[in-house]
Design a protein around this motif. Structure first.
Motif, mmCIF file in Angstrom:
data_model
loop_
_atom_site.group_PDB
_atom_site.id
_atom_site.type_symbol
_atom_site.label_atom_id
_atom_site.label_comp_id
_atom_site.label_asym_id
_atom_site.label_seq_id
_atom_site.Cartn_x
_atom_site.Cartn_y
_atom_site.Cartn_z
ATOM 1 N N ILE B 25 0.664 -1.214 0.200
ATOM 2 C CA ILE B 25 -0.430 -0.292 -0.085
ATOM 3 C C ILE B 25 0.700 0.865 -0.033
ATOM 4 O O ILE B 25 0.211 1.792 -0.782
ATOM 5 C CB ILE B 25 -1.058 -0.082 1.564
ATOM 6 N N ILE B 26 2.443 0.840 0.859
ATOM 7 C CA ILE B 26 3.027 2.193 0.995
ATOM 8 C C ILE B 26 2.986 2.290 -0.380
ATOM 9 O O ILE B 26 3.423 3.644 -0.501
ATOM 10 C CB ILE B 26 4.349 2.336 2.229
ATOM 11 N N PHE B 129 -6.100 21.621 9.054
ATOM 12 C CA PHE B 129 -6.572 19.943 8.697
ATOM 13 C C PHE B 129 -7.625 19.652 8.346
ATOM 14 O O PHE B 129 -8.930 20.490 8.976
ATOM 15 C CB PHE B 129 -5.768 19.265 8.998
ATOM 16 N N LYS B 130 -8.136 18.739 7.197
ATOM 17 C CA LYS B 130 -9.753 18.138 6.772
ATOM 18 C C LYS B 130 -9.439 16.698 6.814
ATOM 19 O O LYS B 130 -8.106 15.985 6.579
ATOM 20 C CB LYS B 130 -9.868 18.873 5.855
ATOM 21 N N VAL B 223 -8.158 8.477 3.378
ATOM 22 C CA VAL B 223 -7.161 7.944 5.029
ATOM 23 C C VAL B 223 -6.457 8.975 5.146
ATOM 24 O O VAL B 223 -5.387 8.605 6.480
ATOM 25 C CB VAL B 223 -6.508 6.517 4.498
ATOM 26 N N ARG B 224 -5.527 9.501 4.751
ATOM 27 C CA ARG B 224 -4.691 10.927 5.345
ATOM 28 C C ARG B 224 -5.346 11.936 5.770
ATOM 29 O O ARG B 224 -6.717 12.876 5.236
ATOM 30 C CB ARG B 224 -3.711 10.682 3.975
ATOM 31 N N SER B 225 -4.993 13.159 6.454
ATOM 32 C CA SER B 225 -5.705 14.323 6.711
ATOM 33 C C SER B 225 -5.255 15.217 5.985
ATOM 34 O O SER B 225 -3.874 15.435 5.154
ATOM 35 C CB SER B 225 -5.234 15.081 8.098
ATOM 36 N N THR B 227 -3.543 18.950 4.355
ATOM 37 C CA THR B 227 -3.161 20.105 4.895
ATOM 38 C C THR B 227 -2.290 20.640 3.462
ATOM 39 O O THR B 227 -1.943 19.998 2.859
ATOM 40 C CB THR B 227 -2.076 19.693 5.594
ATOM 41 N N SER B 233 6.318 15.963 2.436
ATOM 42 C CA SER B 233 6.203 14.595 3.013
ATOM 43 C C SER B 233 6.759 13.572 1.639
ATOM 44 O O SER B 233 7.162 13.049 1.237
ATOM 45 C CB SER B 233 5.571 14.814 3.664
ATOM 46 N N GLU B 237 10.375 11.460 -0.402
ATOM 47 C CA GLU B 237 10.269 9.500 -0.203
ATOM 48 C C GLU B 237 10.083 9.625 -1.907
ATOM 49 O O GLU B 237 10.962 8.874 -2.399
ATOM 50 C CB GLU B 237 8.865 9.702 0.499
ATOM 51 N N ARG B 264 9.291 -0.474 4.674
ATOM 52 C CA ARG B 264 8.880 0.554 5.850
ATOM 53 C C ARG B 264 8.189 -0.495 6.768
ATOM 54 O O ARG B 264 8.484 -0.283 8.340
ATOM 55 C CB ARG B 264 8.081 2.027 5.699
ATOM 56 N N THR B 275 13.737 3.108 11.076
ATOM 57 C CA THR B 275 13.219 2.997 9.709
ATOM 58 C C THR B 275 13.489 3.940 8.719
ATOM 59 O O THR B 275 13.309 3.941 7.214
ATOM 60 C CB THR B 275 11.372 2.866 9.980
ATOM 61 N N GLU B 276 13.157 5.367 8.939
ATOM 62 C CA GLU B 276 13.375 6.095 8.567
ATOM 63 C C GLU B 276 14.751 6.011 8.008
ATOM 64 O O GLU B 276 15.329 6.192 6.662
ATOM 65 C CB GLU B 276 13.558 7.353 9.117
#
Lengths: 419, 300
Positions: B25-26, B129-130, B223-225, B227, B233, B237, B264, B275-276
């Protein structure tokens, strides 16, 4: 008066354009104006990711200042707020604070910065001796550490250690009742997340020694995706989860954990859930998340608190935040102290503020107190409850016991070498 | 380090399934953003630093369309189509002017638009944020496959990204337009001399890249906020993905994104505090052993 002033203004505006020379002419005029109004400087975060909180601080301050000005002002002087954006950067917050005092002639200061900025502004207050109320920094050491103590600075924000004591004892009671022994934590990887989580688990284990932390996750602040964190926690199969994620990070996390049906598999304790900024944004808020109160107009369940929340909503078309009540309290305390001292002078207000108890919609018993020995707010409404997906969001909040808080706080201070 | 947890996971089918799908998914969302970046670089030879903004706009367009119509399909369509149009306009009006300029100039234009786009979002949708919310159709219990947990929405997400990858791969290698695009990437002067409108191709490729990022944003919106600045971000990646996979290579973007996703998901078990770092370490290893990336071609 009028004859001498009118040319004065036009000369001033002309000379102001010419630069520094104007300052010497302008200064006496400014000084005369000050006799009437009193300027209060306020650095806060008005841009960037946390802007919503800074804006809600400004809104709350303006709401209270209007009331005080309508009632005659601060010891007879009308308040003029000078509010500047620090962009959330500590060095900028310090620069703005200095400028507000030195250039704008602010005599009092409301420091509406997050913790990183608050410590920077605190040093400015130490240096300039200006009266200052920190309204948003919850980091305990800001007032608990005697090295930080200065006579002119106070705090009206909730304090991290208070929240941890109340949260720890609340969670421990549920852990005992439901037999929750295996816990996981998931908090943002920076000072606030680390410290708050450590303090919470400290008190959780103290009240429920059988609790064991079996998994820890430290996602980055503002991380967009938490899938790997969610699945990692699912693998660990804890019975309960603690998180101090907040704002958009918390709502992302909830949405992502929701589709893994995580909330059915464990009890979730999210200290920052019960804040309108998060409650009103999450579309599918799971039932039964345990949360600390941030600002909610139904706790304390008094008409005063409900009226304050509604008045704010009516004026700004959104609900107040945790930062709102903290800032409103600062203005309320400042006004009472000025009344008591019968002066708007910072030193006299500071003296009157020590140990002052005032009526306040956000008090656990209808009052809050500015504790004299460490200049921090006590007696404010603090408690935990569980969420439901619609208003009032947290129907019942179990209030924390201030007697226990005081006892454990004193013990904590001793263990830190603060007393 | 927690190698026991990692070993324990690798020996349990339930954990293996959950973590692998979580990695997919990621990876797949990352692929959609990164492939647009790599495509634009491959054909237009510009590094589009404002690419994250298309991801952001995709999410906001989808949220607005979803709020207006209540239809998830229309929301996805709005996210993809809206960003495609935006990409076309952005390329024709601004980016096309700096193709010949040096990298610094291109970088400045893109960076300026990162800030401008963020502020545009702030003005239109507000600074707070929404959240879009998960459509009712997907608010169901997750599937349990071999004991592992797989949410149905994520299956859809992986499916859509996979279809995009296949269509893109086949389209570029087999179709006539694909061939023209590759030719334009190789020798734009010759393509232009053959009477093909290269400006149109450039605009089209940019729109396609923007659309893929917008689709990723739309798919992520439930699934993600949301902003202002959320594109940044994923941008970083995505760059790691393209660097690992090789700038300009679609297969490289796919493999790079999936590897990163798996790093990840399994890294968070075995190396929770690193992890990063693991991602960057992997990038360094690839760069040292093959500086053009796994599937990158040697510079001509």
């Amino acid at each position: 008066m009028t004859r001498t002033r009118t040319p004065g203004i036009s000369r001033r505006s002309t000379l102001a354009l010419m630069g520094a020379g104007a300052m010497s002419f302008a200064a006496p005029w400014v000084a005369r104006a000050q006799a009437k109004t009193i300027k209060i400087g306020m650095p806060t975060i008005l841009s960037g990711r946390v802007a919503q909180l800074g804006t809600s601080s400004r809104n709350a301050v303006m709401l209270e200042v209007e009331k005080i000005n309508a009632a005659g002002g601060l010891a007879g002087r009308q308040i003029e707020m000078v509010i500047r954006d620090s962009k959330g950067q500590p060095q900028e917050a310090a620069r703005v604070a200095r400028e507000l005092v030195n250039t704008d002639g602010c005599e009092l200061m409301i420091d509406a910065e997050a913790s990183s900025g608050a410590f920077a502004v605190h040093e400015v207050a130490r240096d300039l001796g200006v009266f200052c109320i920190h309204t948003n920094s919850e980091t305990s050491s800001l007032t608990a550490d005697p090295k930080q103590h200065i006579p002119n600075a106070f705090r009206t924000a909730r304090q991290g250690v208070h929240d941890s004591i109340v949260g720890g004892s609340y969670a421990a009671a549920i852990a005992k009742a439901k037999g929750l022994k295996k816990w996981a934590t998931c908090s943002p990887d920076y000072a606030y997340g680390r410290d708050t989580t450590a303090e919470f688990t400290l008190y959780l284990k103290r009240f429920a020694p059988e609790v064991e932390i079996i998994s820890e996750s430290w996602p980055k602040l503002f991380q967009p995706d938490y899938t790997e964190v969610v699945t990692k926690i699912l693998q660990a199969k804890p019975q309960a989860l603690y998180s101090c994620l907040w704002g958009g990070d918390l709502t992302s996390y909830i949405d992502q954990a929701n589709i893994y049906a995580m909330f059915g598999q464990m009890e979730v304790f999210a200290v920052n859930m019960a804040d309108y900024t998060a409650l009103t944004v999450v579309k599918n808020l799971p039932k039964g998340i345990h949360s600390g109160n941030r600002y909610i107009k139904t706790f304390p369940t008094t008409p005063e608190n409900a009226a304050w929340g509604d008045a704010y909503k009516a004026k700004y078309n959104e609900y107040p935040t945790n930062w709102s009540w903290e800032n409103a309290t600062a203005i309320m305390l400042m006004a009472e102290a000025a009344k008591k001292a019968n002066s708007a002078d910072g030193k006299k207000i500071a003296e009157a503020l020590k140990g002052l108890t005032i009526k306040c919609p956000f008090g656990a018993d209808g009052t809050v107190t500015m504790r004299g020995d460490d200049h921090t707010l006590v007696g404010y409404a603090i408690g935990w409850g569980t969420t439901i997906p619609q208003e009032p969001y947290v129907p019942e909040v179990k209030a924390g016991d201030w007697k226990t808080i005081f006892e454990l706080e004193a013990e904590w201070k001793k263990s830190k070498g603060y007393t | 380090m927690d190698l026991d947890a990692l070993a324990g996971c690798l020996s349990s089918s339930a954990c293996l399934v959950t973590q692998t799908t979580s990695g997919l998914i990621i990876g797949m969302l990352l692929f959609l953003v990164a492939v647009g970046l790599t495509l634009i670089f491959g054909v237009l030879k510009v590094v589009n630093f404002s690419h994250g903004a298309f991801y952001m706009f995709g999410a906001y367009f989808a949220m607005t369309a979803y709020q207006l119509t209540g239809s998830f399909a229309l929301a996805m369509l709005a996210g993809a189509a809206g960003t495609a149009i935006l990409g076309l306009i952005f390329e024709r009006v601004f980016m096309s002017r700096v193709y010949g300029a040096d990298v610094l100039m291109q970088l400045l234009v893109c960076y300026a638009f990162v800030l401008i786009f963020d502020d545009v979002v702030r003005i239109i949708w507000g600074p707070e944020f929404k959240a879009m919310g998960m459509p009712a159709a997907f608010q169901v219990m997750p599937l349990f496959i071999a004991g592992g947990v797989v949410p149905p929405y994520y299956l859809l997400l992986i499916g859509v990204a996979l279809v995009a990858a296949i269509v893109l791969g086949i389209g570029l290698s087999r179709s006539r337009i694909g061939k023209v695009i590759r030719a334009a990437a190789h020798n734009p002067g010759m393509v232009s001399a053959l009477g093909i409108n290269t400006g149109l191709i450039y605009g089209g490729v940019f729109a396609l890249g923007g659309m893929l990022a917008g689709l990723a944003g739309a798919l992520a919106a439930p699934v993600r906020s949301l902003t202002p600045g959320m594109g940044f971000s994923v941008l970083i990646e995505s760059f790691i993905v393209t660097v690992i996979g090789g700038m300009g290579s679609i297969l490289g973007a796919l493999i790079g994104a999936l590897l990163l996703g798996l790093i990840r998901s399994f890294g968070s078990l075995g190396f929770p505090l690193f992890t990063e770092g693991l991602m960057y370490l992997f990038m360094v290893i690839v760069l040292v052993s093959k500086p053009t990336g796994l599937f990158g071609k040697e510079a001509a």
